[in-house]
Design a protein around this motif. Structure first.
Motif, PDB file in Angstrom:
ATOM      1  N   PRO A 151      44.844  21.033 -45.519  1.00  0.00           N
ATOM      2  CA  PRO A 151      44.108  19.833 -45.091  1.00  0.00           C
ATOM      3  C   PRO A 151      43.055  20.118 -44.014  1.00  0.00           C
ATOM      4  CG  PRO A 151      46.458  19.384 -45.281  1.00  0.00           C
ATOM      5  CD  PRO A 151      46.304  20.854 -45.436  1.00  0.00           C
ATOM      6  N   LYS A 152      43.415  20.921 -43.006  1.00  0.00           N
ATOM      7  CA  LYS A 152      42.450  21.228 -41.956  1.00  0.00           C
ATOM      8  C   LYS A 152      41.275  22.041 -42.479  1.00  0.00           C
ATOM      9  CE  LYS A 152      45.663  21.080 -38.027  1.00  0.00           C
ATOM     10  NZ  LYS A 152      46.224  21.827 -36.874  1.00  0.00           N
ATOM     11  N   ALA A 153      41.584  23.008 -43.338  1.00  0.00           N
ATOM     12  CA  ALA A 153      40.513  23.828 -43.899  1.00  0.00           C
ATOM     13  C   ALA A 153      39.590  22.990 -44.783  1.00  0.00           C
ATOM     14  CB  ALA A 153      41.098  24.986 -44.699  1.00  0.00           C
ATOM     15  N   LYS A 154      40.161  22.067 -45.559  1.00  0.00           N
ATOM     16  CA  LYS A 154      39.337  21.197 -46.396  1.00  0.00           C
ATOM     17  C   LYS A 154      38.422  20.322 -45.547  1.00  0.00           C
ATOM     18  CE  LYS A 154      42.424  20.874 -50.402  1.00  0.00           C
ATOM     19  NZ  LYS A 154      43.254  19.960 -51.246  1.00  0.00           N
ATOM     20  N   ALA A 155      38.986  19.773 -44.454  1.00  0.00           N
ATOM     21  CA  ALA A 155      38.166  18.948 -43.569  1.00  0.00           C
ATOM     22  C   ALA A 155      37.046  19.768 -42.938  1.00  0.00           C
ATOM     23  CB  ALA A 155      39.048  18.325 -42.485  1.00  0.00           C
ATOM     24  N   ARG A 156      37.387  21.007 -42.536  1.00  0.00           N
ATOM     25  CA  ARG A 156      36.367  21.875 -41.952  1.00  0.00           C
ATOM     26  C   ARG A 156      35.287  22.217 -42.963  1.00  0.00           C
ATOM     27  NH1 ARG A 156      39.702  24.914 -39.748  1.00  0.00           N
ATOM     28  NH2 ARG A 156      39.889  26.511 -41.370  1.00  0.00           N
ATOM     29  N   ASN A 157      35.664  22.466 -44.222  1.00  0.00           N
ATOM     30  CA  ASN A 157      34.680  22.752 -45.258  1.00  0.00           C
ATOM     31  C   ASN A 157      33.761  21.568 -45.508  1.00  0.00           C
ATOM     32  OD1 ASN A 157      35.741  25.299 -45.589  1.00  0.00           O
ATOM     33  ND2 ASN A 157      37.057  24.735 -47.313  1.00  0.00           N
TER      34      ASN A 157
END
Length: 297
Positions: A13-19
């Motif tokens: 989830p955090k990586a998706k938000a960062r992307n």
């Protein structure tokens, strides 16, 4: 459960938000850059209608300059492709030869022409024709020079693509062919090359696109009346250099997109056949294998 591979982990989830944040930031920067470019063009009167409407209202731009130039570009590219593909395949097979007296000279030729800039090869071709083939008319000399340069350079690159494609196959393919008594030439032609085609196809298509784009060197420096050369004539008559270059760039994009789309369709059909191994050879693989040891020699 999320799936992953050795080279890629499914983002959380955090990586998706960062992307998503990176993507949004890039789009904002891209929009700002586009706005700035358009503003500068507007200040310089490059967006005025009189610079763009001739491509719609004046058919002579197409019939006199752009279409003949596009046909000349396609002709030079097609001739170079038709010669470079089989020549590159032969050089690639020569590099895989078991005989040093074949492998070493072929490797020297391939490495030499890969190292020389394609423009120098075109200039060499022009000078060679002037000195040793004076019977060639000056009207055809630029086209021949462009084809010579494209063939010498791209056949050498294609040779490495073929070599990398064959080396990407499992060693058992060669062992099985030897077990049933096939000679090296038969193994290469009937077993290895057909299976390596799908692995080589992406890199081959990339190189064909390079051939088509490099024809522009002949139009800008050697006097070939190709698509890029049409810019000078149109700009001189309509005073719209920027608009002309944009239209020419779009034509190049359209032709190359059609070529890659056709190649993708062909690759999909080939991968459905039983000859596909699933391996894919890219430009990086070609460069890596070019410096590595030849495992078939």
């Amino acid at each position: 459960m999320s799936t992953s591979s050795v080279l890629y982990d499914v983002p959380g989830p955090k990586a998706k938000a960062r992307n998503w944040m990176y993507t949004a930031g890039f789009l904002v920067l891209f929009a700002l850059a586009a706005w700035w470019i358009l503003s500068v063009m507007a200040e310089k009167s490059q967006l005025d209608a009189d610079k763009w409407t001739p491509f719609v209202t004046d058919g002579r731009i197409w019939t006199t300059y752009l279409i003949p130039g596009l046909l000349e570009t396609l002709k030079a590219g097609a001739i170079a492709m038709v010669i470079a593909l089989p020549l590159g395949a032969l050089l690639g097979m020569g590099r895989l030869s078991d005989h040093a007296w074949v492998r070493v000279p072929v490797g020297t030729v391939v490495e030499f022409f890969r190292a020389v800039p394609v423009l120098m090869l075109m200039m060499f071709g022009s000078a060679f024709i002037v000195q040793f083939v004076p019977a060639v008319s000056s009207d055809f000399r630029p086209l021949y020079a462009v084809v010579i340069g494209l063939v010498l350079y791209n056949a050498s690159v294609i040779a490495e693509i073929v070599r990398a494609g064959v080396l990407s196959l499992p060693r058992g393919q060669t062992d099985a062919a030897k077990a049933i008594g096939m000679r090296k030439g038969q193994t290469m032609v009937y077993v290895l090359i057909p299976q390596a085609v799908t692995a080589m196809l992406p890199a081959l298509v990339s190189q064909l696109v390079v051939i088509l784009k490099d024809t522009a060197l002949g139009g800008s420096l050697l006097g070939v009346n190709d698509l890029l050369a049409a810019n000078r004539q149109i700009s001189a008559n309509y005073s719209n250099t920027i608009a002309t270059l944009v239209v020419i760039a779009l034509l190049y994009i359209g032709v190359n997109f059609a070529l890659t789309t056709f190649a993708s369709w062909m690759e999909g059909r080939l991968r459905k056949s039983k000859k596909s191994t699933g391996a894919v050879v890219g430009v990086g693989d070609v460069n890596d294998m070019a410096t590595g040891a030849n495992s078939l020699s």
